[in-house]
Design a protein around this motif. Structure first.
Motif, mmCIF file in Angstrom:
data_model
loop_
_atom_site.group_PDB
_atom_site.id
_atom_site.type_symbol
_atom_site.label_atom_id
_atom_site.label_comp_id
_atom_site.label_asym_id
_atom_site.label_seq_id
_atom_site.Cartn_x
_atom_site.Cartn_y
_atom_site.Cartn_z
ATOM 1 N N MET A 10 0.721 -1.066 0.120
ATOM 2 C CA MET A 10 -0.105 0.033 -0.073
ATOM 3 C C MET A 10 0.814 1.429 -0.117
ATOM 4 O O MET A 10 1.855 1.437 0.883
ATOM 5 N N SER A 11 0.697 2.264 -1.073
ATOM 6 C CA SER A 11 1.304 3.314 -0.866
ATOM 7 C C SER A 11 1.152 4.374 0.171
ATOM 8 O O SER A 11 0.003 4.144 0.828
ATOM 9 N N LEU A 12 2.292 5.252 0.246
ATOM 10 C CA LEU A 12 1.825 6.305 1.366
ATOM 11 C C LEU A 12 0.506 6.873 1.198
ATOM 12 O O LEU A 12 -0.158 7.443 2.170
ATOM 13 N N ARG A 13 0.346 7.527 -0.057
ATOM 14 C CA ARG A 13 -0.874 8.128 -0.273
ATOM 15 C C ARG A 13 -1.970 7.460 0.024
ATOM 16 O O ARG A 13 -3.005 7.860 0.658
ATOM 17 N N SER A 14 -2.218 6.029 -0.264
ATOM 18 C CA SER A 14 -3.210 5.180 -0.072
ATOM 19 C C SER A 14 -3.463 5.045 1.585
ATOM 20 O O SER A 14 -4.512 5.254 2.220
ATOM 21 N N GLN A 15 -2.421 4.935 2.386
ATOM 22 C CA GLN A 15 -2.464 4.873 3.692
ATOM 23 C C GLN A 15 -2.861 5.990 4.452
ATOM 24 O O GLN A 15 -3.699 6.090 5.452
ATOM 25 N N LEU A 16 -2.567 7.508 3.732
ATOM 26 C CA LEU A 16 -3.028 8.463 4.302
ATOM 27 C C LEU A 16 -4.704 8.719 4.038
ATOM 28 O O LEU A 16 -5.197 9.196 4.994
ATOM 29 N N ALA A 17 -4.830 8.186 2.641
ATOM 30 C CA ALA A 17 -6.427 8.421 2.362
ATOM 31 C C ALA A 17 -7.286 7.355 3.325
ATOM 32 O O ALA A 17 -8.318 7.904 3.712
ATOM 33 N N LEU A 18 -6.617 6.429 3.396
ATOM 34 C CA LEU A 18 -7.302 5.430 4.374
ATOM 35 C C LEU A 18 -7.581 5.895 5.947
ATOM 36 O O LEU A 18 -8.581 5.844 6.354
ATOM 37 N N ALA A 19 -6.501 6.394 6.339
ATOM 38 C CA ALA A 19 -6.376 6.984 7.812
ATOM 39 C C ALA A 19 -7.467 8.170 7.938
ATOM 40 O O ALA A 19 -8.191 8.186 8.871
ATOM 41 N N VAL A 20 -7.285 8.962 6.853
ATOM 42 C CA VAL A 20 -8.214 10.222 6.987
ATOM 43 C C VAL A 20 -9.727 9.664 6.896
ATOM 44 O O VAL A 20 -10.671 10.240 7.776
ATOM 45 N N GLY A 21 -9.659 8.791 6.169
ATOM 46 C CA GLY A 21 -11.409 8.385 5.554
ATOM 47 C C GLY A 21 -11.959 7.760 7.157
ATOM 48 O O GLY A 21 -13.097 8.023 7.434
ATOM 49 N N LYS A 22 -11.311 6.799 7.405
ATOM 50 C CA LYS A 22 -11.547 6.105 8.735
ATOM 51 C C LYS A 22 -11.845 7.348 9.992
ATOM 52 O O LYS A 22 -12.829 6.959 10.685
ATOM 53 N N SER A 23 -10.750 8.071 10.144
ATOM 54 C CA SER A 23 -11.031 8.730 11.235
ATOM 55 C C SER A 23 -12.000 9.677 11.145
ATOM 56 O O SER A 23 -12.761 10.236 11.991
ATOM 57 N N SER A 24 -12.427 10.410 10.039
ATOM 58 C CA SER A 24 -13.411 11.307 9.695
ATOM 59 C C SER A 24 -14.668 10.409 9.746
ATOM 60 O O SER A 24 -15.717 10.966 10.364
ATOM 61 N N GLN A 25 -14.504 9.136 9.467
ATOM 62 C CA GLN A 25 -16.024 8.421 9.657
ATOM 63 C C GLN A 25 -16.163 8.029 11.120
ATOM 64 O O GLN A 25 -17.595 8.291 11.800
ATOM 65 N N TRP A 26 -15.468 7.800 11.866
ATOM 66 C CA TRP A 26 -15.670 7.621 13.277
ATOM 67 C C TRP A 26 -16.148 8.987 13.884
ATOM 68 O O TRP A 26 -17.008 8.834 14.738
ATOM 69 N N PHE A 27 -15.499 9.982 13.731
ATOM 70 C CA PHE A 27 -15.885 11.251 14.231
ATOM 71 C C PHE A 27 -17.403 11.583 13.775
ATOM 72 O O PHE A 27 -17.990 12.002 14.647
ATOM 73 N N LEU A 28 -17.630 11.469 12.657
ATOM 74 C CA LEU A 28 -19.105 11.870 12.284
ATOM 75 C C LEU A 28 -20.028 11.007 12.876
ATOM 76 O O LEU A 28 -21.051 11.340 13.208
ATOM 77 N N LYS A 29 -19.710 9.488 13.014
ATOM 78 C CA LYS A 29 -20.593 8.530 13.468
ATOM 79 C C LYS A 29 -20.629 8.953 15.088
ATOM 80 O O LYS A 29 -21.979 8.756 15.593
ATOM 81 N N THR A 30 -19.768 9.207 15.637
ATOM 82 C CA THR A 30 -19.681 9.626 17.027
ATOM 83 C C THR A 30 -20.294 10.806 17.551
ATOM 84 O O THR A 30 -21.149 10.884 18.485
ATOM 85 N N PHE A 31 -20.221 11.846 16.765
ATOM 86 C CA PHE A 31 -20.593 13.067 17.328
ATOM 87 C C PHE A 31 -21.837 13.777 16.318
ATOM 88 O O PHE A 31 -22.495 14.681 16.877
ATOM 89 N N THR A 32 -22.112 13.071 15.119
ATOM 90 C CA THR A 32 -22.948 13.630 14.551
ATOM 91 C C THR A 32 -24.162 12.728 13.836
ATOM 92 O O THR A 32 -25.142 13.099 13.481
ATOM 93 N N LYS A 33 -23.908 11.642 14.049
ATOM 94 C CA LYS A 33 -24.884 10.397 13.523
ATOM 95 C C LYS A 33 -25.012 10.394 12.070
ATOM 96 O O LYS A 33 -25.838 10.066 11.562
ATOM 97 N N GLY A 34 -24.135 11.021 11.203
ATOM 98 C CA GLY A 34 -24.322 11.091 9.942
ATOM 99 C C GLY A 34 -23.000 10.755 8.984
ATOM 100 O O GLY A 34 -22.060 10.442 9.836
ATOM 101 N N GLY A 35 -22.881 11.396 7.854
ATOM 102 C CA GLY A 35 -21.641 11.431 7.385
ATOM 103 C C GLY A 35 -21.419 10.124 6.341
ATOM 104 O O GLY A 35 -20.406 9.572 6.262
ATOM 105 N N SER A 36 -22.519 9.784 5.769
ATOM 106 C CA SER A 36 -22.179 8.522 4.994
ATOM 107 C C SER A 36 -21.463 8.702 3.578
ATOM 108 O O SER A 36 -21.054 7.652 3.351
#
Length: 447
Positions: free
Chosen positions: A1-27
């Protein structure tokens, strides 16, 4: 996995966790952020999955849900886009939601809009395409049925090794050669007998010679055992067959597929097609009949698909309607319910509904005039049009109300006599109604 892919994965998962935890949205937003960083992220995160794509005009959502239920009986790892986010960023968000370090065979069952399919398959390659049907729908967006079919063929052609599992009862799915291998499911529950389609039926011309098709069996619309007496074009051989209809009302259907008995907890012939399609997918992936039965038997109602909501002493059944063929099947399903009942019809014309509402004049509302419906409410943003259509159909003599605003519709429902209420609504009207019912505490959430 490239560094770009790793960064994209990390940003995507962390933003998903934040939105689900605090806003119950963000599909869709997590997928959008991940794609911004790495436009090829989907190909990477989907590469270990058997991806089943469900597309077509009617039945995508319920067929997807039933397919997921069936596969979950045999496999531990089954993803799906339950929020209905079927654009590219929504699909990425679906894969971002998967648990890491999963073991065993992994599936993703994805409902994808016909117009979006070719865009999505540019980024990843499905294993199986499930084609439910193509009927005239949202012509401002899709055009005629042959235009819509070409859209999904263009999407499938980008994954030429993927199998197309198509509704064999629909002539359009046998009208063109494809680079993809094809197998078919359909109805074979009655002896051959010459039957004539309704005069107001689309898709009756032979795609090879343009003569009128004839039928030895019709289920509804132009679906059935068709053949052309002029050139020999006919229904293909079916790999998965519904062999018997055993019983059906507005709440359930019982039937046999390839000699096995099954039951679903929703009524209507159109939903039997959905169950047949889902069963065909299960059989394709070697799920046993017993596990398929377990998957189909779930009583969980899908958003707006015969969803039952209690408003005081009213049992309200909410049904999405969006085009003439689907509407007519819903009317036939409602006719199976005990009478009397009350009728509410909500009509919007936003982009997600289709801005052209002329389709209501092709619906067979006149059947309602022969049912015991003491009270009728016409509502939604285009309440004037649906009120006129229902009056022309012969329902004006009942206790008839035209109410545009959804909150006022809910108040009027509360004042109806106790008992059963059928609510027919277009997509955004369903959203608005559920939001209001959630605000009043009748359901959880607004989706």
């Amino acid at each position: 996995m490239s560094l770009r892919s790793q960064l994209a994965l990390a940003v995507g998962k962390s933003s998903q966790w934040f939105l689900k935890t605090f806003t119950k949205g963000g599909s869709s937003l997590p997928g959008k952020l991940a794609l911004k960083i790495d436009p090829d992220i989907l190909d990477m995160i989907a590469k270990d999955y058997e991806v089943v794509v469900v597309t077509g005009t009617n039945g995508k959502t319920l067929t997807t849900a039933l397919t997921v239920n069936i596969l979950k009986q045999a496999y531990d790892n089954v993803l799906t886009n339950t929020t209905g986010a079927n654009m590219l960023q929504g699909i990425v968000s679906t894969f971002l939601s998967a648990k890491t370090h999963q073991k065993g065979k992994k599936f993703a069952v994805l409902e994808i809009d016909e117009a979006s399919l070719a865009k999505v398959t540019s980024y990843f390659k499905p294993s199986l395409f499930l084609f439910t049907n193509i009927f005239r729908d949202q012509m401002d967006r899709y055009g005629e049925i042959y235009t819509t079919y070409q859209m999904i063929l263009d999407g499938a052609a980008k994954a030429p090794e993927a199998v197309i599992l198509a509704n064999g009862d629909l002539p359009i799915f046998n009208s063109k050669e494809t680079s993809n291998p094809r197998v078919y499911y359909g109805f074979d529950h009655e002896p051959d007998e010459e039957v004539t389609p309704h005069s107001n039926t689309d898709g009756l011309l032979c795609p090879k010679c343009h003569h009128i098709l004839q039928y030895k069996m019709i289920t509804y619309s132009n679906q059935g055992k068709y053949y052309c007496p002029h050139c020999g074009f006919k229904r293909p051989e079916l790999t998965y067959q519904l062999t018997k209809l055993k019983g059906m009302d507005h709440t359930y259907s019982e039937f046999e597929i390839d000699g096995e008995s099954y039951r679903i907890e929703v009524g209507g012939l159109y939903n039997v097609y959905n169950a047949l399609a889902a069963t065909a997918v299960g059989s394709y992936y070697q799920v046993s009949p017993e596990k398929i039965r377990q998957g189909l038997s779930s009583d969980q109602k899908v958003f707006g698909r015969q969803e039952v909501i209690h408003v005081g002493d009213k049992e309200c059944t909410l049904v999405l309607v969006k085009n003439p063929v689907g509407l007519n099947q819903v009317i036939d399903m409602v006719a199976l319910a005990p009478q009397p009942f009350q009728l509410v019809h909500l009509l919007n014309a936003n982009y997600a509904d289709g801005i052209d509402v002329s389709w209501i004049w092709d619906g067979d509302y006149e059947k309602f005039a022969h049912m015991a419906i003491p009270h009728v409410i016409a509502g939604g943003e285009r309440s004037e049009e649906i009120a006129l259509r229902l009056k022309v159909a012969g329902l004006e003599g009942n206790h008839f109300k035209e109410i545009k605003e959804i909150p006022k519709v809910v108040e009027a429902i509360k004042e109806l006599p106790s008992g059963r209420v059928f609510i027919l609504a277009t997509y955004t009207a369903v959203l608005q109604l559920r939001k209001e019912l959630a605000a009043q505490g009748y359901i959880d959430g607004g989706m």
